[in-house]
Enzyme design. Sequence first.
Site, short mmCIF file in Angstrom:
data_model
loop_
_atom_site.label_atom_id
_atom_site.label_comp_id
_atom_site.label_asym_id
_atom_site.label_seq_id
_atom_site.Cartn_x
_atom_site.Cartn_y
_atom_site.Cartn_z
N HIS A 66 24.60 100.69 -8.58
CA HIS A 66 24.07 100.00 -9.77
C HIS A 66 23.73 100.94 -10.92
O HIS A 66 22.68 100.80 -11.57
CB HIS A 66 22.86 99.15 -9.39
N HIS A 81 21.73 90.49 -12.36
CA HIS A 81 21.32 90.49 -10.96
C HIS A 81 20.26 89.42 -10.67
O HIS A 81 19.22 89.69 -10.07
CB HIS A 81 20.81 91.88 -10.59
N GLU A 141 26.31 87.58 -8.48
CA GLU A 141 26.57 88.55 -9.54
C GLU A 141 28.05 88.52 -9.95
O GLU A 141 28.87 89.21 -9.33
CB GLU A 141 26.24 89.96 -9.04
C1 GAL Z 1 23.29 94.08 -4.46
C2 GAL Z 1 24.15 94.85 -3.52
C3 GAL Z 1 23.35 95.08 -2.25
C4 GAL Z 1 22.03 95.75 -2.55
C5 GAL Z 1 21.31 94.99 -3.65
C6 GAL Z 1 20.08 95.70 -4.15
O1 GAL Z 1 23.98 93.85 -5.66
O2 GAL Z 1 25.32 94.11 -3.24
O3 GAL Z 1 24.10 95.84 -1.32
O4 GAL Z 1 22.25 97.08 -2.93
O5 GAL Z 1 22.14 94.81 -4.76
O6 GAL Z 1 19.06 95.70 -3.21
#
Ligand code: GAL
Length: 304
Positions: free
Chosen positions: A93, A162, A268
């Site tokens: 991210h 998110h 997402e």
């Molecule tokens: C999501 C991702 C997960 C985890 C989460 C944050 O977008 O797919 O694996 O990292 O964010 O806790």
Amino acid sequence: MQNGSGFEKYRCYRLENDCLQLSTMDLGATVTSLRFHGREMVLGYARAETYRERDAYLGAVIGRCANRIAGASFSLGGEIFRLSANEGSKQLHGGPEAFDRRVWTGEATNQQLRFFLSSPDGDNGYPGNLQAAVTYRLDGACLRMDFEAICDRDTVYAPTSHLYFDLSGRGRALEASLQIQADRYVEVDEELLPTGRLLPTRGRYDFRRLRPIGEDYDHCFVLDGQDCCRLEDSGVALEIRTDFPGVQIYTGRFLPPPHHANSGVAIEPCFFPDSPNQPGFPSVLLPKERRFHRWIEYHFRKTQ
Ligand code: GAL
């Protein structure tokens, strides 16, 4: 917002009409609340600082690249770019202090909210000075998000939103029903990195008909078109449309307190994981001075 909740440290902006009430803050251009006919639809925290303390990315804008990048590096134009790693050797991210932890500049009119962020050359390892904008707009029972950007060098860009949805307010996302317009999904290994293969959505990955989520997912589905997915629970239906090529469904296995595992599902719309290193995936290249634009629409409806 309650006194002592700490939100006064940030600029908070609201939009509302007869159906929807959207609350946001400039930290991460984050959606802190989204109410449909008065009922909360998304997960948030009661205290502003919890957004910084936890790394669940609740309601935040993710950038520069959503999801994982293998080895926290990629090459572009013959040059290797080393990114800041924040999940073992990978980048997740956008890195440790990424778009979700930046204070954006907000601009509100009664029609829309716009957030701007200047991301300097080398930000978490990414090339180029990037100017990013995110716009929130309400139209009846629809919340629309537009993602725009421009950079002074060739770069990669793959943002997302998110938001975690809990349409019931009961904190049991696996009981919600989901339909995803996807014939394929992105195969990943045990580190959640793509193998490069897109597999048919069979068995547990088959969401072509609306059905209860039932078990944990953390997968990217390859969208057939702009009808992304539908989530239904407790008399509310949410339909998501987008021009992103995929959608990551994360059922919140590791959601930290005050939430608990599976209390919301993150939906997402996005590019695929590790796209800068996967030549077979839709390209996340953003050429110098070319305008980036992608959108997501969240349409709410009562079903009872
Ligand atoms: C999501 C991702 C997960 C985890 C989460 C944050 O977008 O797919 O694996 O990292 O964010 O806790």
